[in-house]
Structures are given as structure tokens and as C-alpha cells.
Motif scaffolding. Structure first.
Motif, mmCIF file in Angstrom:
data_model
loop_
_atom_site.group_PDB
_atom_site.id
_atom_site.type_symbol
_atom_site.label_atom_id
_atom_site.label_comp_id
_atom_site.label_asym_id
_atom_site.label_seq_id
_atom_site.Cartn_x
_atom_site.Cartn_y
_atom_site.Cartn_z
ATOM 1 N N THR A 85 78.879 31.575 53.468
ATOM 2 C CA THR A 85 78.147 32.816 53.742
ATOM 3 C C THR A 85 76.737 32.520 54.226
ATOM 4 O O THR A 85 75.996 31.801 53.571
ATOM 5 C CB THR A 85 78.058 33.674 52.462
ATOM 6 N N ASP A 100 73.571 16.944 52.022
ATOM 7 C CA ASP A 100 73.395 17.442 53.377
ATOM 8 C C ASP A 100 74.732 17.360 54.118
ATOM 9 O O ASP A 100 75.260 16.263 54.302
ATOM 10 C CB ASP A 100 72.337 16.568 54.068
ATOM 11 N N ASP A 146 75.068 22.563 48.091
ATOM 12 C CA ASP A 146 73.878 22.987 48.835
ATOM 13 C C ASP A 146 72.984 21.767 49.033
ATOM 14 O O ASP A 146 73.006 20.826 48.231
ATOM 15 C CB ASP A 146 73.107 24.080 48.079
ATOM 16 N N LEU A 147 72.203 21.836 50.081
ATOM 17 C CA LEU A 147 71.213 20.790 50.337
ATOM 18 C C LEU A 147 70.167 20.739 49.232
ATOM 19 O O LEU A 147 69.630 19.694 48.887
ATOM 20 C CB LEU A 147 70.535 21.116 51.678
ATOM 21 N N GLY A 150 76.808 25.694 51.348
ATOM 22 C CA GLY A 150 75.536 26.384 51.560
ATOM 23 C C GLY A 150 75.420 27.492 50.536
ATOM 24 O O GLY A 150 75.026 28.620 50.813
#
Ligand SMILES: C[S@@+](CC[C@H](N)C(=O)[O-])C[C@H]1O[C@@H](n2cnc3c(N)ncnc32)[C@H](O)[C@@H]1O
Length: 360
Positions: A256, A213, A185-186, A161
Motif C-alpha cells: 500500500t 531495503d 520496511d526500510l 513498505g
């Protein structure tokens, strides 16, 4: 209707956790197109995590936030340059990474990237300039992480993320070899915008970016935490297309502002999924920072004084319980530590939980 009025109208639809009213689920989405955008919304609200749709198409500009609220460009607050007020350590970090010393030029640069990122997916962390913070440095284990990077030639650090990757830039700046960092990250555009924000290229910042994802098992499947020696060799990080080859290979996993985006079942799923990536070596660790609560539950946060979103937040006790009961249930396998702290967001202290899970 003004953006703020539209936001208030939409928020008035919001129901108790995890049930999304039809009216909200089928919000008309600006610049979305047909079935792709519909499947995105369904994916985010479904309790099954099996669709492979992602947000990374620039034609589909929207983001899900929290257990029960969708953000899209229809009702996100417009970015506000007046709220740019970096703390001294943030300024120092920005200057060190971008090489821009002139503070007006630096501001213009940050605002330019903010605009671009916000168009891709209007996360509050972009609105609130949290993408220039480096919360990982608040961890009591921060120096231990750098030591792992210095002393273990092949130690992999995964930033999950990652967004535009402020934490992983800071790890690299402080000596963790960038080539051993994987940022995921997506939203693929966020990873690319990290290069724009920090004025780097693949050559000057050779960390590995892999978009996907984390709830899609083809990208990250659940595996038992590795125990004993890992049998597979470390994969070539430059050719990763999913996180699955990293099972049992990550010495550090940083998350985070990530777990708090999800509901209870998703948080447990995510904890199990990242635990499967952790190296069995003693000292390997997963760490993160999320919004906190006195008692586990949905906490309402606002941005700029406007009621905005609710996130499933934990107390130190409930967070430790989540890991001990659902993930590492064998006694003496890990130590979970979680402590309250505060992070200043737009000049306001926000209660947060600073946590880590370390292999014993
Ligand atoms: C609050 S931001 C935190 C970004 C970054 N860690 C930081 O501190 O600036 C959360 C990030 O999680 C990403 N994200 C949300 N859902 C995801 C998913 N299912 N899989 C992977 N990443 C996801 C978002 O795209 C966003 O960049």
C-alpha cells in the motif's frame, strides 16, 4: 527562515524527473553525520541499487520521497493536531486495536505516536494521518485474502513498505493468523512504533518484522516467478533477516502506498522482485493502492495546500502493461486488475489506483 519558506525554496530547485540537482542532493541535513548520511542520499538517487545503507539509524533522520525530492526534518511541515479527523471506520479500527474507547485519549495517543514516527522519517502519510487507514480493505479481493489465511495453514502474507503496519493489523484483526504475517520496511523504527500505536507486544501480535531495503539484492534479490511446485520448504518466519528465503512462498503480498514512491526503473525492478516472492499456487496474489493518473506520468500532489511532491502515477492501462510486459510475460499466468478509486486524505478525495495481480 520559516519551515514553509524553506520548503518553497527547496522545491524551487526541483528539476525534471530523475535528475537531481547537486544543490538538492547535498542539502545540509540536521542531525545527520558524515559519510553515512551522504551515502543514503546517493543511494536513493542512484540508478544502481547496490548499497546496503538504510534509514533505520535514529541518528539519520530523513526520508526520500518520490522520484526527485528528499524530505528531511529541515523542511518537513510540522505536524498539525488540528488535521486529526478520523473517519468513522478509522475510529472503529483504532478502538478495536488499541482498546482505547475514550476518543480524546485515543487522539492523544495517535498524536504521540505520530510525533515519534515523524521524527524518524517525515513521510506525508504520517503528516496526513494515513497511518490509521486500512486501504487493503478496499480491495475486491480482501475476503479472498482472509480465506487464504483461514484455509491454508502455512500461507504467508507479506506487507511490503509496511510502515507502522495498519493493513497487516487489520488483516490479523479480521482473522489472518498474525504468526503467518511478515511486515517489512526500510525504517525499522516504524515497525517498532507499530507496537506502540496498536498497543501490542511481540507476544500479543506475533507477526514477523524484518527491516531492510527492497532494492538491496542481499535483502531482496530478483528471481524468476516460481512456476510448478516450490522445491524449498517454507522458511521459519521468526528467524528471517532478509526476504530472500521467501522466494516462491508468499501467498499474499500487500503493497500500500509503496510503488508510487519510486521512479520508472525502480517500479519495474520492484515488481520483478516481489513477483519472485509469490507462490505459484493459483489464487496467490499481489495487491496495492497507489496514486493514480489519467495517463501515466509525474503527478504533482500537495499537502495542506503547499506544493510538495511529484510521484510517478499510472493509469489502469499503464499499470497492467507494466506487469504483463516486464514481469509475467507468459500468457495466461496471471490476471492483472487495476481500477480507479478515491481515498479521502485530509478531507480531500485523492484519485488512486486499486490493483491486484493474481495467479491463474
Ligand atoms: C507511504 S508509506 C506507506 C506505509 C504503509 N504501507 C501504510 O499504508 O501506512 C511507504 C513506506 O515505504 C517504506 N520504504 C521506502 N523505501 C523503501 C525501501 N527501499 N525498502 C523498504 N521500504 C521502503 C517507507 O519507510 C514507508 O514506511
Amino acid at each position: 527562515m520559516t519551515t514553509k519558506a524553506r520548503l518553497r525554496q527547496i522545491l524551487s530547485y526541483v528539476r525534471p524527473p530523475y535528475s537531481v540537482p547537486t544543490s538538492l542532493r547535498w542539502l545540509p541535513l540536521a542531525s545527520s553525520s558524515g559519510p553515512a548520511s551522504c551515502s543514503l542520499l546517493i543511494k536513493h538517487y542512484s540508478t544502481s541499487f547496490h548499497t546496503s545503507a538504510t534509514l533505520s539509524s535514529s541518528r539519520v533522520r530523513k526520508a526520500q520521497l518520490g522520484p526527485d525530492i528528499v524530505l528531511n526534518e529541515d523542511f518537513a511541515l510540522p505536524v498539525n493536531a488540528d488535521l486529526y479527523a478520523p473517519l468513522p471506520e478509522e475510529l472503529e479500527f483504532l478502538k478495536a486495536t488499541t482498546g482505547i474507547e475514550d476518543e480524546e485519549a485515543l487522539k492523544a495517543h495517535v498524536l504521540m505516536v505520530q510525533q515519534q514516527a515523524y521524527k524518524v522519517a517525515p513521510y506525508p502519510c504520517i503528516y496526513t494521518y494515513c497511518f490509521v487507514k486500512t486501504p487493503a480493505t478496499m480491495q475486491s479481493v480482501y475476503q479472498d485474502i482472509l480465506k487464504i489465511g483461514r484455509e491454508c495453514e502455512n500461507a504467508v502474507l507479506l506487507d511490503v513498505g509496511s510502515g507502522m503496519g495498519p493493513d497487516c493489523r487489520k488483516f490479523a484483526l479480521d482473522g489472518f493468523p498474525a504468526k503467518n504475517i511478515v511486515a517489512t520496511d526500510l525504517v525499522e523504527e516504524f515497525l517498532d512504533l507499530g507496537h506502540v500505536l496498536f498497543k501490542t507486544t511481540k507476544e500479543t501480535f506475533p507477526a514477523n518484522f524484518v527491516a531492510g531495503d527492497v532494492f538491496n539484492p542481499a535483502f531482496l534479490s530478483i528471481a524468476q516467478p516460481a512456476r510448478g511446485a516450490v522445491r524449498t520448504p517454507r522458511p521459519d518466519l521468526t528467524t528471517l533477516t532478509s526476504l530472500n528465503p521467501l522466494h516462491g512462498h508468499c501467498s499474499v503480498i500487500n503493497a500500500t502506498g509503496f510503488f508510487h514512491l519510486f521512479n520508472k526503473e525502480q517500479q519495474v525492478h520492484l515488481a520483478r522482485a516481489v513477483a519472485g516472492l509469490l507462490s505459484p499456487e493459483p489464487g496467490s496474489l499481489i495487491c496495492g493502492l497507489d496514486f493514480a493518473a489519467k495517463e501515466k506520468g509525474l503527478v504533482e500532489f500537495d499537502i495542506d495546500g503547499i506544493k510538495k511532491y511529484r510521484l510517478l502515477s499510472h493509469s489502469p492501462e499503464s499499470w497492467m502493461k507494466l506487469w504483463y510486459e516486464n514481469v509475467f510475460s507468459e500468457r495466461g499466468e496471471v490476471k492483472v486488475q487495476a481500477n480507479y478509486t478515491e481515498v479521502e486524505v485530509l478531507g480531500k478525495p485523492i484519485p488512486c489506483l486499486l490493483w491486484y495481480v493474481r495467479r491463474l
